[in-house]
Design an enzyme around this catalytic site. Sequence first.
Site, PDB file in Angstrom:
ATOM      1  CD  GLN A   1      22.519   6.652  43.472  1.00  0.00           C
ATOM      2  OE1 GLN A   1      21.553   7.294  43.879  1.00  0.00           O
ATOM      3  NE2 GLN A   1      22.906   6.676  42.206  1.00  0.00           N
TER       4      GLN A   1
ATOM      5  CG  HIS B   1      18.841  -0.162  39.113  1.00  0.00           C
ATOM      6  ND1 HIS B   1      19.905   0.697  39.142  1.00  0.00           N
ATOM      7  CD2 HIS B   1      17.762   0.595  39.434  1.00  0.00           C
ATOM      8  CE1 HIS B   1      19.493   1.925  39.442  1.00  0.00           C
ATOM      9  NE2 HIS B   1      18.185   1.888  39.627  1.00  0.00           N
TER      10      HIS B   1
HETATM   11  C1  LIG Z   1      11.587   2.703  43.332  1.00  0.00           C
HETATM   12  C2  LIG Z   1      13.068   2.471  43.180  1.00  0.00           C
HETATM   13  C3  LIG Z   1      13.895   3.544  42.963  1.00  0.00           C
HETATM   14  C4  LIG Z   1      15.282   3.342  42.864  1.00  0.00           C
HETATM   15  N1  LIG Z   1      16.113   4.424  42.737  1.00  0.00           N
HETATM   16  C5  LIG Z   1      17.460   4.235  42.716  1.00  0.00           C
HETATM   17  C6  LIG Z   1      18.339   5.342  42.714  1.00  0.00           C
HETATM   18  O1  LIG Z   1      17.935   6.485  42.758  1.00  0.00           O
HETATM   19  N2  LIG Z   1      19.675   5.068  42.667  1.00  0.00           N
HETATM   20  C7  LIG Z   1      20.178   3.791  42.641  1.00  0.00           C
HETATM   21  O2  LIG Z   1      21.395   3.598  42.588  1.00  0.00           O
HETATM   22  N3  LIG Z   1      19.343   2.731  42.677  1.00  0.00           N
HETATM   23  C8  LIG Z   1      18.012   2.924  42.741  1.00  0.00           C
HETATM   24  N4  LIG Z   1      17.182   1.844  42.822  1.00  0.00           N
HETATM   25  C9  LIG Z   1      17.755   0.497  42.910  1.00  0.00           C
HETATM   26  C10 LIG Z   1      18.025   0.130  44.369  1.00  0.00           C
HETATM   27  O3  LIG Z   1      19.080   0.868  44.898  1.00  0.00           O
HETATM   28  C11 LIG Z   1      18.374  -1.340  44.518  1.00  0.00           C
HETATM   29  O4  LIG Z   1      19.374  -1.668  43.596  1.00  0.00           O
HETATM   30  C12 LIG Z   1      17.154  -2.236  44.304  1.00  0.00           C
HETATM   31  O5  LIG Z   1      16.017  -1.662  44.888  1.00  0.00           O
HETATM   32  C13 LIG Z   1      17.415  -3.588  44.935  1.00  0.00           C
HETATM   33  O6  LIG Z   1      16.369  -4.464  44.683  1.00  0.00           O
HETATM   34  P1  LIG Z   1      15.148  -4.744  45.684  1.00  0.00           P
HETATM   35  O7  LIG Z   1      14.275  -3.539  45.597  1.00  0.00           O
HETATM   36  O8  LIG Z   1      14.561  -5.942  45.067  1.00  0.00           O
HETATM   37  O9  LIG Z   1      15.696  -4.945  47.055  1.00  0.00           O
HETATM   38  C14 LIG Z   1      15.804   2.038  42.943  1.00  0.00           C
HETATM   39  C15 LIG Z   1      14.947   0.952  43.163  1.00  0.00           C
HETATM   40  C16 LIG Z   1      13.590   1.169  43.296  1.00  0.00           C
HETATM   41  C17 LIG Z   1      12.711  -0.015  43.587  1.00  0.00           C
END
Ligand SMILES: Cc1cc2nc3c(=O)[nH]c(=O)nc-3n(C[C@H](O)[C@H](O)[C@H](O)COP(=O)(O)O)c2cc1C
Length: 380
Positions: free
Chosen positions: A131, A277
């Site tokens: 990513q 996100h």
């Molecule tokens: C703690 C945390 C850190 C995240 N960091 C990133 C990241 O570095 N890059 C990114 O594209 N999405 C990031 N996300 C979003 C996740 O890729 C994803 O879209 C999201 O967790 C999906 O929702 P869910 O946690 O309800 O399954 C992050 C999500 C969380 C919870």
Amino acid sequence: MDYDTRYPGIDDLKRLARRRIPNFAFDYMEAGIDRETGKRRNRDAFDGVRLTPRYLRDTSAADIETAIFDRRYAMPFGVAPVGLGNMMWPQAERSLAAAAQQAGIPYVLSTFSTTDLAEIAQTAPDVCWFQLYVPREGAALKDLLARVKEAGFHVLVVTVDIPVGAKRNRELRNGLKLPFSLTWNILWQSMTHPRWALTTLRHGRPDFVNVQRYRSGPTTGLAEFITNFSAHGVSQEHLRTIRNIWRGPLVVKGVQHPQDALAALNLGADGLIVSNHGGRQLDAAPSSLESLRQLPDAVRSKMTVMLDSGVRTGLDVIRAKALGAQMAFSGRSFFYGVAALGAKGGGQVTGIYRDEIIRSLKQLGCSSFAALDGGWLARV
Ligand SMILES: Cc1cc2nc3c(=O)[nH]c(=O)nc-3n(C[C@H](O)[C@H](O)[C@H](O)COP(=O)(O)O)c2cc1C
């Protein structure tokens, strides 16, 4: 069942995780933005999708293998990118990459991961995706993409939904900073979770190892760091540049507006991860399922459509498929798993999802994931 039935669902792992790790780490993982209504909306949308089962048919088989970008995955569910993963549990990223490799599902490594990208590519050689948060500096972008290619990542996922660092009140209250620094609050919470603290001490302070070399300046808050490193808004020009450099499958993550989906298609992207996100960026954003429903037909027919945000059960993966997503991802499900059970957590989460996806398919009277479509949506 090939998982520990004392924790049969993702919510059980979440409850255990809350007890096992310090509050600032749990809050970082759990936080949505503002009043966290967007995060709740994701769940409500999943809970609202009703499917009508079909009986009077043979359900002895349930094929859940999925082909994406010319590779076969053992199930239509993967690990979403999560930055600062090793703060939730030391070595979480490596252990989840190993679990994904073992289960045959995609593992998407975040630009802001805390494990070296080459190490993850070696740990999960058959399933590793990368990513990208687009760096502000062109030279850093080129260098990072060269390292990603050299390491052997199969798919590049460009996240476009952070034009500005999010103000997450839980993180601000806890005073999270980078490099991860010990304030009194963080020290106190760590001391009251000695297992987490000792393991973290043994493995070292988590830091953004993959972008360290491009960074300048002192300790900053999380949002500030991300904003300083990244381009302010990924533009179509950025995507064009990336498309020219990266020859492999290119996925755009964070798309919600139908016009943005069409723009990604026209710029040569191969796939989309429809996502808000996990409710962490804009509290008013539609749920990921609402955005999925709005995708134009041209996008559905020409791109690989995937989704995340709010997925917590195998049935949710099936619901997303009925609305057109060929693969679903979750971030928090997996990190609840490692925070609750350490190195065993990844296998526990993949085991739960595999079981739930297969049971849901059979219960619906559908013999393969590929065959599941809108015909199963309840007409109410
Ligand atoms: C703690 C945390 C850190 C995240 N960091 C990133 C990241 O570095 N890059 C990114 O594209 N999405 C990031 N996300 C979003 C996740 O890729 C994803 O879209 C999201 O967790 C999906 O929702 P869910 O946690 O309800 O399954 C992050 C999500 C969380 C919870």
